[in-house]
Each structure stands twice: as structure tokens, then as C-alpha cells.
Motif scaffolding. Structure first.
Motif, PDB file in Angstrom:
ATOM      1  N   ASP A  51    -101.699  76.042   7.838  1.00 34.37           N
ATOM      2  CA  ASP A  51    -101.911  76.786   9.082  1.00 34.37           C
ATOM      3  C   ASP A  51    -101.065  76.220  10.217  1.00 34.37           C
ATOM      4  OD1 ASP A  51    -103.704  78.443   7.852  1.00 34.37           O
ATOM      5  OD2 ASP A  51    -105.470  77.331   8.533  1.00 34.37           O
ATOM      6  N   ALA A  52    -100.624  77.099  11.105  1.00 30.26           N
ATOM      7  CA  ALA A  52     -99.779  76.690  12.236  1.00 30.26           C
ATOM      8  C   ALA A  52    -100.456  75.638  13.102  1.00 30.26           C
ATOM      9  CB  ALA A  52     -99.398  77.907  13.071  1.00 30.26           C
ATOM     10  N   GLU A  53    -101.777  75.635  13.131  1.00 36.94           N
ATOM     11  CA  GLU A  53    -102.479  74.642  13.958  1.00 36.94           C
ATOM     12  C   GLU A  53    -102.263  73.216  13.450  1.00 36.94           C
ATOM     13  OE1 GLU A  53    -106.909  75.108  11.992  1.00 36.94           O
ATOM     14  OE2 GLU A  53    -106.221  76.549  13.489  1.00 36.94           O
ATOM     15  N   THR A  54    -101.735  73.066  12.239  1.00 38.14           N
ATOM     16  CA  THR A  54    -101.428  71.730  11.713  1.00 38.14           C
ATOM     17  C   THR A  54     -99.997  71.309  12.023  1.00 38.14           C
ATOM     18  OG1 THR A  54    -100.660  72.498   9.549  1.00 38.14           O
ATOM     19  CG2 THR A  54    -103.037  72.123   9.800  1.00 38.14           C
ATOM     20  N   ALA A  55     -99.238  72.192  12.679  1.00 35.03           N
ATOM     21  CA  ALA A  55     -97.831  71.896  12.965  1.00 35.03           C
ATOM     22  C   ALA A  55     -97.697  70.832  14.047  1.00 35.03           C
ATOM     23  CB  ALA A  55     -97.104  73.164  13.403  1.00 35.03           C
ATOM     24  N   THR A  56     -96.608  70.110  13.986  1.00 34.12           N
ATOM     25  CA  THR A  56     -96.230  69.154  15.021  1.00 34.12           C
ATOM     26  C   THR A  56     -94.803  69.491  15.438  1.00 34.12           C
ATOM     27  OG1 THR A  56     -97.618  67.451  14.044  1.00 34.12           O
ATOM     28  CG2 THR A  56     -95.861  66.708  15.536  1.00 34.12           C
ATOM     29  N   THR A  57     -94.567  69.551  16.724  1.00 36.88           N
ATOM     30  CA  THR A  57     -93.246  69.887  17.240  1.00 36.88           C
ATOM     31  C   THR A  57     -92.642  68.669  17.933  1.00 36.88           C
ATOM     32  OG1 THR A  57     -93.901  72.187  17.555  1.00 36.88           O
ATOM     33  CG2 THR A  57     -91.988  71.428  18.798  1.00 36.88           C
ATOM     34  N   VAL A  66     -90.373  64.074  22.827  1.00 40.51           N
ATOM     35  CA  VAL A  66     -91.698  64.591  23.157  1.00 40.51           C
ATOM     36  C   VAL A  66     -92.300  65.194  21.895  1.00 40.51           C
ATOM     37  CG1 VAL A  66     -93.005  66.210  24.573  1.00 40.51           C
ATOM     38  CG2 VAL A  66     -90.955  65.091  25.507  1.00 40.51           C
ATOM     39  N   VAL A  67     -93.462  64.700  21.522  1.00 36.39           N
ATOM     40  CA  VAL A  67     -94.156  65.190  20.335  1.00 36.39           C
ATOM     41  C   VAL A  67     -95.400  65.938  20.797  1.00 36.39           C
ATOM     42  CG1 VAL A  67     -95.315  64.545  18.187  1.00 36.39           C
ATOM     43  CG2 VAL A  67     -93.328  63.232  18.992  1.00 36.39           C
ATOM     44  N   PHE A  72     -93.632  75.525  17.528  1.00 37.51           N
ATOM     45  CA  PHE A  72     -92.771  75.616  18.707  1.00 37.51           C
ATOM     46  C   PHE A  72     -92.770  76.992  19.333  1.00 37.51           C
ATOM     47  CE2 PHE A  72     -89.197  77.858  16.867  1.00 37.51           C
ATOM     48  CZ  PHE A  72     -89.249  77.526  15.528  1.00 37.51           C
ATOM     49  N   VAL A  73     -93.245  77.981  18.624  1.00 36.69           N
ATOM     50  CA  VAL A  73     -93.313  79.329  19.167  1.00 36.69           C
ATOM     51  C   VAL A  73     -94.778  79.736  19.268  1.00 36.69           C
ATOM     52  CG1 VAL A  73     -92.745  81.756  18.750  1.00 36.69           C
ATOM     53  CG2 VAL A  73     -91.115  79.970  18.131  1.00 36.69           C
ATOM     54  N   SER A  75     -97.239  82.587  19.362  1.00 36.84           N
ATOM     55  CA  SER A  75     -97.226  83.990  18.975  1.00 36.84           C
ATOM     56  C   SER A  75     -98.489  84.285  18.183  1.00 36.84           C
ATOM     57  CB  SER A  75     -95.991  84.253  18.101  1.00 36.84           C
ATOM     58  OG  SER A  75     -96.057  85.515  17.524  1.00 36.84           O
ATOM     59  N   VAL A  76     -98.866  85.540  18.140  1.00 43.45           N
ATOM     60  CA  VAL A  76    -100.008  85.932  17.309  1.00 43.45           C
ATOM     61  C   VAL A  76     -99.666  85.698  15.843  1.00 43.45           C
ATOM     62  CG1 VAL A  76    -101.458  87.858  16.592  1.00 43.45           C
ATOM     63  CG2 VAL A  76    -100.832  87.597  19.001  1.00 43.45           C
ATOM     64  N   GLU A  77     -98.436  86.047  15.479  1.00 45.70           N
ATOM     65  CA  GLU A  77     -97.993  85.839  14.114  1.00 45.70           C
ATOM     66  C   GLU A  77     -97.411  84.433  13.977  1.00 45.70           C
ATOM     67  OE1 GLU A  77     -95.231  89.041  13.638  1.00 45.70           O
ATOM     68  OE2 GLU A  77     -96.749  90.300  12.726  1.00 45.70           O
ATOM     69  N   THR A  78     -97.494  83.897  12.791  1.00 47.66           N
ATOM     70  CA  THR A  78     -96.939  82.577  12.528  1.00 47.66           C
ATOM     71  C   THR A  78     -96.261  82.580  11.171  1.00 47.66           C
ATOM     72  OG1 THR A  78     -97.485  80.231  12.434  1.00 47.66           O
ATOM     73  CG2 THR A  78     -99.087  81.745  11.500  1.00 47.66           C
ATOM     74  N   ILE A  79     -95.326  81.646  10.977  1.00 49.94           N
ATOM     75  CA  ILE A  79     -94.670  81.544   9.680  1.00 49.94           C
ATOM     76  C   ILE A  79     -95.682  80.978   8.690  1.00 49.94           C
ATOM     77  CG2 ILE A  79     -92.792  80.483   8.360  1.00 49.94           C
ATOM     78  CD1 ILE A  79     -91.884  82.578  10.412  1.00 49.94           C
ATOM     79  N   GLY A  80     -95.956  81.739   7.669  1.00 53.23           N
ATOM     80  CA  GLY A  80     -96.976  81.345   6.707  1.00 53.23           C
ATOM     81  C   GLY A  80     -96.411  80.918   5.360  1.00 53.23           C
ATOM     82  N   GLY A  81     -95.124  81.101   5.164  1.00 54.73           N
ATOM     83  CA  GLY A  81     -94.510  80.716   3.911  1.00 54.73           C
ATOM     84  C   GLY A  81     -93.053  81.097   3.905  1.00 54.73           C
ATOM     85  N   TYR A  82     -92.385  80.724   2.837  1.00 51.74           N
ATOM     86  CA  TYR A  82     -90.958  81.016   2.752  1.00 51.74           C
ATOM     87  C   TYR A  82     -90.508  81.093   1.305  1.00 51.74           C
ATOM     88  CZ  TYR A  82     -90.050  76.294   1.208  1.00 51.74           C
ATOM     89  OH  TYR A  82     -90.038  75.143   0.472  1.00 51.74           O
ATOM     90  N   TYR A  83     -89.384  81.726   1.114  1.00 51.33           N
ATOM     91  CA  TYR A  83     -88.662  81.700  -0.159  1.00 51.33           C
ATOM     92  C   TYR A  83     -87.230  81.298   0.167  1.00 51.33           C
ATOM     93  CZ  TYR A  83     -92.367  84.377  -2.475  1.00 51.33           C
ATOM     94  OH  TYR A  83     -93.558  84.795  -3.002  1.00 51.33           O
ATOM     95  N   ASP A  84     -86.663  80.451  -0.656  1.00 47.92           N
ATOM     96  CA  ASP A  84     -85.258  80.075  -0.570  1.00 47.92           C
ATOM     97  C   ASP A  84     -84.613  80.661  -1.816  1.00 47.92           C
ATOM     98  OD1 ASP A  84     -82.813  78.844  -0.203  1.00 47.92           O
ATOM     99  OD2 ASP A  84     -83.577  76.800  -0.337  1.00 47.92           O
TER     100      ASP A  84
END
Length: 122
Positions: A51-57, A66-67, A72-73, A75-84
């Protein structure tokens, strides 16, 4: 072949709020994406993200690091996964991404590969 990062954005809590039929649609969408990529290219990696709430910027400002908690964004939507993935071209990447569940917003970014000296490869 071109390398693309397919970033999947969603609204947090969407999986939990989904009906069993909607969840099955999510699973089938990812399976269709995987089949397309297997047939037309290859998958290098991919994973869901916590979840985005676990992110650290981490940012650098005025000579200081600055941590802060959170993405970093905001938004209502958040990056939830990816494919490379590697696919022939952007049209193929768009075709693959269109197979993912319609509840997602998907961003496709070409990956720039660099050698050890920082020069572009390919």
C-alpha cells in the motif's frame, strides 16, 4: 524489442471492495496480459506493491536530504504494481495493457537502458 515499464494505478481498497465476480475479472485480465506478453515478447519482472501508505519518499532540497512518509504524488489513485516487459513496439505495449482490468489506469513508460558509463545502450 523495446523494454517498457507498465505501471498500474488503482484506488486503494478496490480489491477488498470488489465482488467475487470483479475479482475474477481482475485475475483474468492479468492472465490475458501475461498470455499476450508470452506470445509477443517476454516478461522481465512484475509484482504488486505494498500500500502507498507504506511508501517513503527521499528528496534533496537546499543541500539536505529530506525523508518523508508516503508516496511522492498525492492522488486518489496510487501505483499498485508493475510489469517490466519487452515487446516489439509501443502499439504492442498498448495492446497488452488494454487487456488488464478496466478498473486500472495504466501508464506505459519506455525503459532507457544505460551501460556502466551512463551511455544509452541500443
Amino acid at each position: 524489442m523495446m523494454r517498457y515499464l507498465v505501471l498500474i494505478a488503482y484506488e486503494p481498497g478496490g480489491w477488498e471492495a470488489a465482488t467475487p465476480e470483479e475479482r475474477q475479472g481482475y485475475v483474468e485480465g492479468h492472465a490475458a496480459f501475461d498470455r499476450f506478453v508470452d506470445e509477443h515478447g517476454r516478461r522481465l519482472s512484475g509484482a504488486p506493491l505494498a500500500d502507498a501508505e507504506t511508501a517513503t519518499t527521499v528528496r534533496h532540497a537546499h543541500g539536505e536530504t529530506v525523508v518523508s512518509d508516503g508516496p511522492f504524488v498525492e492522488s486518489v489513485e496510487t501505483i499498485g504494481g508493475y510489469y517490466d516487459v519487452e515487446l516489439a513496439d509501443l502499439d504492442s505495449a498498448i495492446q497488452a495493457a488494454s487487456l488488464l482490468p478496466p478498473a486500472y489506469a495504466v501508464e506505459i513508460r519506455a525503459v532507457i537502458e544505460l551501460d556502466a558509463s551512463g551511455e544509452k545502450v541500443g
